[in-house]
Design a protein around this motif. Sequence first.
Motif, PDB file in Angstrom:
ATOM      1  N   MET A 178       0.823  -1.194   0.019  1.00 55.03           N
ATOM      2  CA  MET A 178       0.163  -0.030   0.011  1.00 55.03           C
ATOM      3  C   MET A 178       0.951   1.192  -0.003  1.00 55.03           C
ATOM      4  SD  MET A 178      -2.809   1.182   2.851  1.00 55.03           S
ATOM      5  CE  MET A 178      -3.372  -0.652   2.555  1.00 55.03           C
ATOM      6  N   ALA A 179       0.294   2.184  -0.745  1.00 56.90           N
ATOM      7  CA  ALA A 179       1.236   3.439  -0.742  1.00 56.90           C
ATOM      8  C   ALA A 179       1.144   4.020   0.413  1.00 56.90           C
ATOM      9  CB  ALA A 179       0.560   4.505  -1.587  1.00 56.90           C
ATOM     10  N   ALA A 180       2.578   4.518   0.883  1.00 59.54           N
ATOM     11  CA  ALA A 180       2.989   4.845   2.140  1.00 59.54           C
ATOM     12  C   ALA A 180       2.100   6.213   2.566  1.00 59.54           C
ATOM     13  CB  ALA A 180       4.615   5.463   2.376  1.00 59.54           C
ATOM     14  N   TRP A 181       1.715   7.196   1.287  1.00 59.25           N
ATOM     15  CA  TRP A 181       1.216   8.315   1.508  1.00 59.25           C
ATOM     16  C   TRP A 181      -0.427   8.127   2.074  1.00 59.25           C
ATOM     17  CZ3 TRP A 181      -3.526   8.319  -0.679  1.00 59.25           C
ATOM     18  CH2 TRP A 181      -3.537   7.580  -1.681  1.00 59.25           C
ATOM     19  N   ALA A 182      -0.961   6.758   2.143  1.00 56.71           N
ATOM     20  CA  ALA A 182      -2.249   6.539   2.546  1.00 56.71           C
ATOM     21  C   ALA A 182      -2.379   6.847   4.116  1.00 56.71           C
ATOM     22  CB  ALA A 182      -2.549   5.165   2.035  1.00 56.71           C
ATOM     23  N   GLU A 183      -1.224   6.822   4.842  1.00 61.30           N
ATOM     24  CA  GLU A 183      -1.163   7.204   6.043  1.00 61.30           C
ATOM     25  C   GLU A 183      -1.689   8.616   6.381  1.00 61.30           C
ATOM     26  OE1 GLU A 183      -0.496   4.924   8.202  1.00 61.30           O
ATOM     27  OE2 GLU A 183       0.088   3.151   6.967  1.00 61.30           O
ATOM     28  N   ARG A 184      -1.468   9.317   5.612  1.00 61.27           N
ATOM     29  CA  ARG A 184      -1.923  10.802   5.597  1.00 61.27           C
ATOM     30  C   ARG A 184      -3.566  11.052   5.728  1.00 61.27           C
ATOM     31  NH1 ARG A 184       1.298  14.103   0.889  1.00 61.27           N
ATOM     32  NH2 ARG A 184       3.045  13.051   0.981  1.00 61.27           N
ATOM     33  N   LEU A 185      -4.070   9.792   5.507  1.00 65.70           N
ATOM     34  CA  LEU A 185      -5.649   9.838   5.327  1.00 65.70           C
ATOM     35  C   LEU A 185      -6.246   9.585   6.664  1.00 65.70           C
ATOM     36  CD1 LEU A 185      -6.519   7.701   2.069  1.00 65.70           C
ATOM     37  CD2 LEU A 185      -6.708  10.461   2.413  1.00 65.70           C
ATOM     38  N   ALA A 186      -5.469   9.368   7.884  1.00 66.86           N
ATOM     39  CA  ALA A 186      -5.969   9.351   9.055  1.00 66.86           C
ATOM     40  C   ALA A 186      -6.617  10.466   9.565  1.00 66.86           C
ATOM     41  CB  ALA A 186      -4.708   8.955  10.184  1.00 66.86           C
ATOM     42  N   GLY A 187      -7.700  10.167  10.325  1.00 73.93           N
ATOM     43  CA  GLY A 187      -8.281  11.191  10.702  1.00 73.93           C
ATOM     44  C   GLY A 187      -9.326  12.316  10.120  1.00 73.93           C
ATOM     45  N   VAL A 188      -9.559  11.671   8.956  1.00 76.39           N
ATOM     46  CA  VAL A 188     -10.644  12.305   7.940  1.00 76.39           C
ATOM     47  C   VAL A 188     -11.943  11.813   8.260  1.00 76.39           C
ATOM     48  CG1 VAL A 188     -11.675  12.013   5.648  1.00 76.39           C
ATOM     49  CG2 VAL A 188      -9.309  12.260   6.024  1.00 76.39           C
ATOM     50  N   ARG A 189     -12.887  12.974   8.592  1.00 76.01           N
ATOM     51  CA  ARG A 189     -14.326  12.819   8.949  1.00 76.01           C
ATOM     52  C   ARG A 189     -15.160  12.999   7.881  1.00 76.01           C
ATOM     53  NH1 ARG A 189     -16.268  16.740  12.342  1.00 76.01           N
ATOM     54  NH2 ARG A 189     -18.130  15.486  12.338  1.00 76.01           N
ATOM     55  N   GLY A 190     -14.754  13.802   6.813  1.00 77.92           N
ATOM     56  CA  GLY A 190     -15.488  14.287   5.703  1.00 77.92           C
ATOM     57  C   GLY A 190     -14.873  14.051   4.384  1.00 77.92           C
ATOM     58  N   VAL A 191     -15.754  13.904   3.442  1.00 73.51           N
ATOM     59  CA  VAL A 191     -15.179  13.662   1.998  1.00 73.51           C
ATOM     60  C   VAL A 191     -15.776  14.578   0.999  1.00 73.51           C
ATOM     61  CG1 VAL A 191     -14.802  12.131   0.106  1.00 73.51           C
ATOM     62  CG2 VAL A 191     -14.644  11.315   2.536  1.00 73.51           C
ATOM     63  N   LEU A 192     -15.360  15.572   0.435  1.00 74.93           N
ATOM     64  CA  LEU A 192     -16.019  16.052  -0.867  1.00 74.93           C
ATOM     65  C   LEU A 192     -15.687  15.383  -2.019  1.00 74.93           C
ATOM     66  CD1 LEU A 192     -15.301  19.914   0.088  1.00 74.93           C
ATOM     67  CD2 LEU A 192     -17.346  18.487   0.835  1.00 74.93           C
ATOM     68  N   LEU A 193     -16.629  15.111  -2.873  1.00 75.45           N
ATOM     69  CA  LEU A 193     -16.527  14.400  -3.936  1.00 75.45           C
ATOM     70  C   LEU A 193     -16.698  15.374  -5.289  1.00 75.45           C
ATOM     71  CD1 LEU A 193     -18.313  11.088  -3.430  1.00 75.45           C
ATOM     72  CD2 LEU A 193     -15.868  11.589  -3.286  1.00 75.45           C
ATOM     73  N   ASP A 194     -15.795  15.659  -6.321  1.00 74.87           N
ATOM     74  CA  ASP A 194     -16.058  16.091  -7.372  1.00 74.87           C
ATOM     75  C   ASP A 194     -17.052  15.033  -8.143  1.00 74.87           C
ATOM     76  OD1 ASP A 194     -15.971  17.559  -9.909  1.00 74.87           O
ATOM     77  OD2 ASP A 194     -14.121  16.635 -10.503  1.00 74.87           O
ATOM     78  N   ILE A 195     -17.841  15.523  -9.180  1.00 74.86           N
ATOM     79  CA  ILE A 195     -18.689  14.759 -10.126  1.00 74.86           C
ATOM     80  C   ILE A 195     -18.143  14.171 -11.280  1.00 74.86           C
ATOM     81  CG2 ILE A 195     -20.956  14.573 -11.009  1.00 74.86           C
ATOM     82  CD1 ILE A 195     -22.106  16.207  -8.518  1.00 74.86           C
ATOM     83  N   SER A 196     -18.095  15.254 -12.151  1.00 75.31           N
ATOM     84  CA  SER A 196     -17.686  15.046 -13.566  1.00 75.31           C
ATOM     85  C   SER A 196     -16.329  14.614 -13.608  1.00 75.31           C
ATOM     86  CB  SER A 196     -18.006  16.299 -14.534  1.00 75.31           C
ATOM     87  OG  SER A 196     -17.466  15.938 -15.829  1.00 75.31           O
ATOM     88  N   GLY A 197     -15.953  13.248 -14.226  1.00 74.18           N
ATOM     89  CA  GLY A 197     -14.553  12.890 -14.130  1.00 74.18           C
ATOM     90  C   GLY A 197     -14.197  12.061 -13.183  1.00 74.18           C
ATOM     91  N   VAL A 198     -15.061  12.015 -11.963  1.00 80.25           N
ATOM     92  CA  VAL A 198     -14.626  11.032 -10.831  1.00 80.25           C
ATOM     93  C   VAL A 198     -16.135  10.073 -10.743  1.00 80.25           C
ATOM     94  CG1 VAL A 198     -14.692  11.188  -8.272  1.00 80.25           C
ATOM     95  CG2 VAL A 198     -13.395  12.906  -9.761  1.00 80.25           C
ATOM     96  N   LEU A 199     -17.234  10.623 -10.841  1.00 82.49           N
ATOM     97  CA  LEU A 199     -18.472   9.618 -10.774  1.00 82.49           C
ATOM     98  C   LEU A 199     -18.746   9.082 -12.054  1.00 82.49           C
ATOM     99  CD1 LEU A 199     -18.806  10.828  -7.842  1.00 82.49           C
ATOM    100  CD2 LEU A 199     -21.105  11.151  -8.185  1.00 82.49           C
ATOM    101  N   TYR A 200     -18.746  10.218 -13.102  1.00 81.70           N
ATOM    102  CA  TYR A 200     -19.234   9.764 -14.469  1.00 81.70           C
ATOM    103  C   TYR A 200     -18.406  10.660 -15.436  1.00 81.70           C
ATOM    104  CZ  TYR A 200     -22.078  13.843 -15.474  1.00 81.70           C
ATOM    105  OH  TYR A 200     -22.615  15.042 -15.856  1.00 81.70           O
ATOM    106  N   ASP A 201     -18.362  10.228 -16.508  1.00 79.23           N
ATOM    107  CA  ASP A 201     -17.856  11.079 -17.758  1.00 79.23           C
ATOM    108  C   ASP A 201     -19.134  11.495 -18.388  1.00 79.23           C
ATOM    109  OD1 ASP A 201     -15.026  11.035 -17.597  1.00 79.23           O
ATOM    110  OD2 ASP A 201     -15.036   9.151 -18.207  1.00 79.23           O
ATOM    111  N   SER A 202     -19.277  12.729 -18.647  1.00 79.20           N
ATOM    112  CA  SER A 202     -20.505  13.230 -19.613  1.00 79.20           C
ATOM    113  C   SER A 202     -20.194  13.018 -20.887  1.00 79.20           C
ATOM    114  CB  SER A 202     -20.812  14.716 -18.933  1.00 79.20           C
ATOM    115  OG  SER A 202     -19.625  15.598 -19.409  1.00 79.20           O
ATOM    116  N   GLY A 203     -21.358  13.322 -21.847  1.00 78.80           N
ATOM    117  CA  GLY A 203     -21.291  13.004 -23.057  1.00 78.80           C
ATOM    118  C   GLY A 203     -22.542  12.477 -23.757  1.00 78.80           C
TER     119      GLY A 203
END
Lengths: 270, 270
Positions: free
Chosen positions: A1-26
């Motif tokens: 696993m990537a070492a940087w993933a340790e930086r995710l500790a303590g996360v309580r909330g997530v903001l998600l972009d939509i286009s390009g992350v959930l779906y590709d428009s078209g």
Amino acid sequence: MAAWAERLAGVRGVLLDISGVLYDSGAGGGAAIAGSVEAVARLKRSPLKVRFCTNESQKSRRELVGLLQRLGFNISEGEVTAPAPATCQILKERGLRPHLLVHDGVRSEFDDIDVSNPNCVVIADAGESFSYKNMNRAFQVLMELENPVLISLGKGRYYKETSGLMLDVGAYMKALEYACGIEAEVVGKPSPEFFKSALQAIGVEAHQAVMIGDDIVGDVGGAQKCGMRALQVRTGKFRPSDEHHPEVKADGYVDNLAEAVDLLLQHMDK
Amino acid sequence: MAAWAERLAGVRGVLLDISGVLYDSGAGGGAAIAGSVEAVARLKRSPLKVRFCTNESQKSRRELVGLLQRLGFNISEGEVTAPAPATCQILKERGLRPHLLVHDGVRSEFDDIDVSNPNCVVIADAGESFSYKNMNRAFQVLMELENPVLISLGKGRYYKETSGLMLDVGAYMKALEYACGIEAEVVGKPSPEFFKSALQAIGVEAHQAVMIGDDIVGDVGGAQKCGMRALQVRTGKFRPSDEHHPEVKADGYVDNLAEAVDLLLQHMDK
């Protein structure tokens, strides 16, 4: 696993972009990105707070959410922070009457805004409506104002549709800025006010939140400037050169939203 | 008489901008600016060398000169320095095959240029052809190139037609620069190479020449940077605020070309 993933500790909330992350428009509405429907569902079943934070300005929130629901996503209008509603609030607060250069799909968001005798210009991702005639009309309105105000819904350079890369509103914002010798006010990512309003909606502090997006500057750089962590997905408009961007370095790079959610759920309690 | 007119002493050659100085373009071909036909005739009867130096990129030189002749001007193709022929020379020298985003009126200038498998993009004042579809195609061509080259025929912000101010190619150049993260090469005013080629054509040194134009930055500022003197006419795209421009101060401001020629002919021998 990537070492940087340790930086995710303590996360309580997530903001998600939509286009390009959930779906590709078209054409036909677009296509869900593999694994994203299930990834959103897993996030929402977890203890993490989730908010969708988009610069989508071609569609109303209602239309966007309807499209995503048809693609299988568990999402409702009230969970989405988008630039058109934020712009309407600004217009009302400042007594601004816009000349609108926007896509027909988003026009309904401005239904209760006074557009007579305009004293500002609002541009959004107008797509095919970015004709010379329409651009020239917006330019002429600005040139006739003593104090020209240009509000741009986002300033993205381009986005990805299923058919390829597409010019975004930022290019046309720059065109009007240059022609008129003015600077636009941007409503949307990477504006700090915009990220903060999304965080407020879920009651999460910036240092407890992570942004997941496909735009190295607008999503990742913008969120980091607000004190958030940020991951870039290798979907949507991602290009390999983004991982060597001269100014912005994501806290981590993941193949897609599914991988981001795997890592988040593994590390959130650490 | 204005004290600044003394600065016109020793002038041997004159570069004349066309649009906004000789005529205002517009529906039906446009209209000559009052007094300009006679002013050009007087200049050409005088000992001064005259060259027309234009950023016109919607029309071929042949079409432009034909239009001006119909309006009564004494002008021939060989007297005009224009960006399209200068661009063709650059394309040939560097083995560049352009994707053309130009007005149909100027396309004939590129008739003997190889446009297969493009390795650069050339944009000019395309007018109505600046559709979203055409801009997006130019953007996509640039993004697919390893070393994207964008050549812009001028970088004007706007020009004046009989119907009002119109967005010029510079706005669209800025849009593509921003979207692609590149810098365009400009062929035309205010590029020093362009002014120099116009001066070479009449065998006049920069310090012996005066530029007459309606664009405070492109004409006046550009010519002054090359060591020329420059007058701004209060016709065409001139706006009163130009006389208080933060960076550029013309050697003199005149109501129109006729007044400029009056002063030049009075002072050229002093």
